[in-house]
Design a protein around this motif. Structure first.
Motif, PDB file in Angstrom:
ATOM      1  N   ARG A  32      23.031  -0.504 -40.601  1.00 49.74           N
ATOM      2  CA  ARG A  32      24.060  -1.223 -41.523  1.00 49.74           C
ATOM      3  C   ARG A  32      25.319  -1.857 -40.568  1.00 49.74           C
ATOM      4  NH1 ARG A  32      24.700  -0.199 -46.897  1.00 49.74           N
ATOM      5  NH2 ARG A  32      26.058  -1.792 -46.681  1.00 49.74           N
ATOM      6  N   LEU A  33      25.604  -1.216 -39.409  1.00 52.30           N
ATOM      7  CA  LEU A  33      26.621  -1.636 -38.821  1.00 52.30           C
ATOM      8  C   LEU A  33      26.204  -2.767 -37.850  1.00 52.30           C
ATOM      9  CD1 LEU A  33      28.528   1.685 -37.774  1.00 52.30           C
ATOM     10  CD2 LEU A  33      29.473  -0.223 -39.172  1.00 52.30           C
ATOM     11  N   ASN A  34      24.698  -3.064 -37.802  1.00 58.63           N
ATOM     12  CA  ASN A  34      24.129  -4.136 -36.854  1.00 58.63           C
ATOM     13  C   ASN A  34      24.173  -3.605 -35.295  1.00 58.63           C
ATOM     14  OD1 ASN A  34      23.269  -5.962 -38.934  1.00 58.63           O
ATOM     15  ND2 ASN A  34      25.451  -6.465 -38.894  1.00 58.63           N
ATOM     16  N   LEU A  35      24.320  -2.442 -34.998  1.00 56.71           N
ATOM     17  CA  LEU A  35      24.416  -1.848 -33.739  1.00 56.71           C
ATOM     18  C   LEU A  35      23.011  -1.831 -33.014  1.00 56.71           C
ATOM     19  CD1 LEU A  35      26.708   1.071 -33.911  1.00 56.71           C
ATOM     20  CD2 LEU A  35      27.457  -1.230 -33.450  1.00 56.71           C
ATOM     21  N   ASP A  36      22.841  -2.492 -32.044  1.00 55.91           N
ATOM     22  CA  ASP A  36      21.642  -2.306 -31.219  1.00 55.91           C
ATOM     23  C   ASP A  36      21.186  -1.081 -30.557  1.00 55.91           C
ATOM     24  OD1 ASP A  36      19.619  -4.503 -29.638  1.00 55.91           O
ATOM     25  OD2 ASP A  36      20.324  -2.757 -28.337  1.00 55.91           O
ATOM     26  N   ALA A  37      19.977  -0.889 -30.597  1.00 55.58           N
ATOM     27  CA  ALA A  37      19.386   0.595 -30.378  1.00 55.58           C
ATOM     28  C   ALA A  37      19.899   0.987 -28.895  1.00 55.58           C
ATOM     29  CB  ALA A  37      17.796   0.671 -30.285  1.00 55.58           C
ATOM     30  N   GLY A  38      20.095  -0.005 -28.143  1.00 56.76           N
ATOM     31  CA  GLY A  38      20.449   0.205 -26.724  1.00 56.76           C
ATOM     32  C   GLY A  38      21.940   0.765 -26.585  1.00 56.76           C
ATOM     33  N   LEU A  39      22.638   0.182 -27.563  1.00 60.04           N
ATOM     34  CA  LEU A  39      24.213   0.562 -27.852  1.00 60.04           C
ATOM     35  C   LEU A  39      24.453   2.123 -28.183  1.00 60.04           C
ATOM     36  CD1 LEU A  39      27.127   0.202 -27.250  1.00 60.04           C
ATOM     37  CD2 LEU A  39      27.142  -1.271 -29.535  1.00 60.04           C
ATOM     38  N   VAL A  40      23.549   2.314 -29.300  1.00 64.39           N
ATOM     39  CA  VAL A  40      23.351   3.465 -29.982  1.00 64.39           C
ATOM     40  C   VAL A  40      23.233   4.480 -29.056  1.00 64.39           C
ATOM     41  CG1 VAL A  40      22.013   5.025 -31.666  1.00 64.39           C
ATOM     42  CG2 VAL A  40      22.860   2.593 -32.188  1.00 64.39           C
ATOM     43  N   ASP A  41      22.053   4.480 -27.928  1.00 59.93           N
ATOM     44  CA  ASP A  41      21.652   5.244 -27.023  1.00 59.93           C
ATOM     45  C   ASP A  41      22.969   5.627 -26.195  1.00 59.93           C
ATOM     46  OD1 ASP A  41      19.183   5.354 -28.237  1.00 59.93           O
ATOM     47  OD2 ASP A  41      18.329   4.042 -26.628  1.00 59.93           O
ATOM     48  N   GLU A  42      23.394   4.518 -25.759  1.00 63.36           N
ATOM     49  CA  GLU A  42      24.825   4.769 -24.970  1.00 63.36           C
ATOM     50  C   GLU A  42      25.799   5.511 -25.619  1.00 63.36           C
ATOM     51  OE1 GLU A  42      24.842   4.360 -21.655  1.00 63.36           O
ATOM     52  OE2 GLU A  42      23.377   3.069 -21.592  1.00 63.36           O
ATOM     53  N   ILE A  43      26.083   5.193 -26.767  1.00 61.25           N
ATOM     54  CA  ILE A  43      27.237   6.105 -27.407  1.00 61.25           C
ATOM     55  C   ILE A  43      26.782   7.595 -27.472  1.00 61.25           C
ATOM     56  CG2 ILE A  43      28.141   6.457 -29.826  1.00 61.25           C
ATOM     57  CD1 ILE A  43      28.069   3.533 -30.180  1.00 61.25           C
ATOM     58  N   GLU A  44      25.430   7.511 -27.559  1.00 61.61           N
ATOM     59  CA  GLU A  44      25.098   9.257 -27.710  1.00 61.61           C
ATOM     60  C   GLU A  44      25.197   9.793 -26.506  1.00 61.61           C
ATOM     61  OE1 GLU A  44      23.295  12.751 -28.604  1.00 61.61           O
ATOM     62  OE2 GLU A  44      23.718  11.015 -29.996  1.00 61.61           O
ATOM     63  N   ILE A  45      24.918   9.146 -25.094  1.00 59.68           N
ATOM     64  CA  ILE A  45      25.144   9.581 -23.980  1.00 59.68           C
ATOM     65  C   ILE A  45      26.718   9.697 -23.760  1.00 59.68           C
ATOM     66  CG2 ILE A  45      25.093   8.983 -21.400  1.00 59.68           C
ATOM     67  CD1 ILE A  45      22.644   7.357 -22.137  1.00 59.68           C
ATOM     68  N   ALA A  46      27.527   8.965 -24.310  1.00 61.94           N
ATOM     69  CA  ALA A  46      29.131   9.236 -24.062  1.00 61.94           C
ATOM     70  C   ALA A  46      29.259  10.363 -24.815  1.00 61.94           C
ATOM     71  CB  ALA A  46      29.834   7.877 -24.349  1.00 61.94           C
ATOM     72  N   VAL A  47      28.832  10.635 -26.140  1.00 66.08           N
ATOM     73  CA  VAL A  47      29.293  11.749 -26.763  1.00 66.08           C
ATOM     74  C   VAL A  47      28.989  12.987 -26.165  1.00 66.08           C
ATOM     75  CG1 VAL A  47      28.813  13.024 -28.915  1.00 66.08           C
ATOM     76  CG2 VAL A  47      29.169  10.546 -29.122  1.00 66.08           C
ATOM     77  N   ARG A  48      27.886  12.905 -25.566  1.00 66.92           N
ATOM     78  CA  ARG A  48      27.433  14.313 -24.724  1.00 66.92           C
ATOM     79  C   ARG A  48      28.225  14.587 -23.573  1.00 66.92           C
ATOM     80  NH1 ARG A  48      20.756  13.461 -24.757  1.00 66.92           N
ATOM     81  NH2 ARG A  48      20.538  13.584 -27.197  1.00 66.92           N
ATOM     82  N   GLU A  49      28.763  13.191 -22.970  1.00 73.33           N
ATOM     83  CA  GLU A  49      29.551  13.523 -21.795  1.00 73.33           C
ATOM     84  C   GLU A  49      30.904  13.986 -22.102  1.00 73.33           C
ATOM     85  OE1 GLU A  49      32.256  10.524 -18.615  1.00 73.33           O
ATOM     86  OE2 GLU A  49      30.222  10.054 -19.642  1.00 73.33           O
ATOM     87  N   ALA A  50      31.587  13.655 -23.360  1.00 70.86           N
ATOM     88  CA  ALA A  50      32.669  14.015 -24.073  1.00 70.86           C
ATOM     89  C   ALA A  50      32.583  15.437 -24.259  1.00 70.86           C
ATOM     90  CB  ALA A  50      33.078  13.453 -25.350  1.00 70.86           C
TER      91      ALA A  50
END
Length: 251
Positions: A230-248
């Motif tokens: 619904r936010l029109n986020l590309d799957a690649g960006l979603v993956d990078e957010i997941e990686i950044a969250v894990r880093e946090a």
């Protein structure tokens, strides 16, 4: 308007690196790195007792995966969300310009730490968010509470427990009204999505939603997938957010 930015800091455990173990809400134990334990430690150090930390624990649950690392927790809620969304976006843009599967170059964004504050002119800096920092904090709080509703653990009994904690927390009337309204209202994805006035805000909404929940149940996975779509986020960006969250969580 209540101080939504301060409340967001409390929800995300902006504890300045304090690590004392405490007993979580509902008798569940959270370790020193637990996101809600950090919030409780912060409030105790500020003379605010445990009440708001307990509210956050009830809202978001007490799963061991909901953690933020000792370093990342010192950022403050809005700075953390903006920083990890910015880093994820930079990694995503860099990845679009390199061969798939290629190792990241030395000095690339993927190897950089989560920034304490995104640079001005990027759309992620708090001073550049449409409506201002406090309005953005309201949006992020709403997104967190909506995500917490995704697994259905906030039933009528849980709402009553949370309302009792809100009464004990010493919040001002506007903050109380906001939290109670968000809890009483049904999950409204349209409302969350409509707050995404820019692609950068959309990335931050998804990032804070992912921070609020661990997608280890089907309902939570489905919610995050629908939110991203619904936010029109590309799957690649979603993956990078997941990686950044894990880093946090690990920093």
């Amino acid at each position: 308007m209540f101080d939504a930015k301060s409340l967001l800091d409390q929800f995300l455990g902006g504890a300045g690196g304090q690590t004392a173990n405490r007993q979580g809400s509902g008798g569940q134990r959270g370790g020193g790195d637990d996101l809600m334990s950090r919030g409780r430690d912060f409030l105790t150090s500020q003379g605010g007792g445990l009440a708001v930390g307990s509210i956050a624990g009830l809202l978001l649950g007490s799963k061991s995966g909901r953690k933020i690392g000792k370093k990342a927790v010192t950022y403050g809620g809005m700075a953390l969300v903006a920083g990890l969304a910015y880093k994820a976006y930079q990694n995503y843009k860099t990845g679009q310009g390199q061969d798939q599967g290629a190792a990241p170059a030395a000095g690339s964004p993927s190897q950089a730490p989560i920034p304490l504050e995104p640079p001005k002119g990027t759309g992620f800096h708090p001073e550049e968010v449409p409506g201002g920092a406090n309005t953005m904090a309201v949006t992020l709080l709403s997104a967190m509470i909506a995500a917490a509703k995704a697994d259905g653990h906030i039933d009528a009994d849980e709402q009553r427990r949370i309302f009792d904690k809100i009464d004990e927390a010493g919040l001002d009337s506007e903050a109380k009204a906001f939290l109670m309204d968000e809890l009483r209202s049904p999950l409204d994805l349209d409302k969350i999505v409509s707050s995404a006035s820019t692609p950068e805000v959309a990335a931050e909404i998804y990032a804070v939603s992912r921070l609020a929940i661990d997608p280890d149940h089907a309902a939570e996975k489905a919610y995050l997938q629908m939110l991203a779509a619904r936010l029109n986020l590309d799957a690649g960006l979603v993956d990078e957010i997941e990686i950044a969250v894990r880093e946090a969580e690990e920093a």
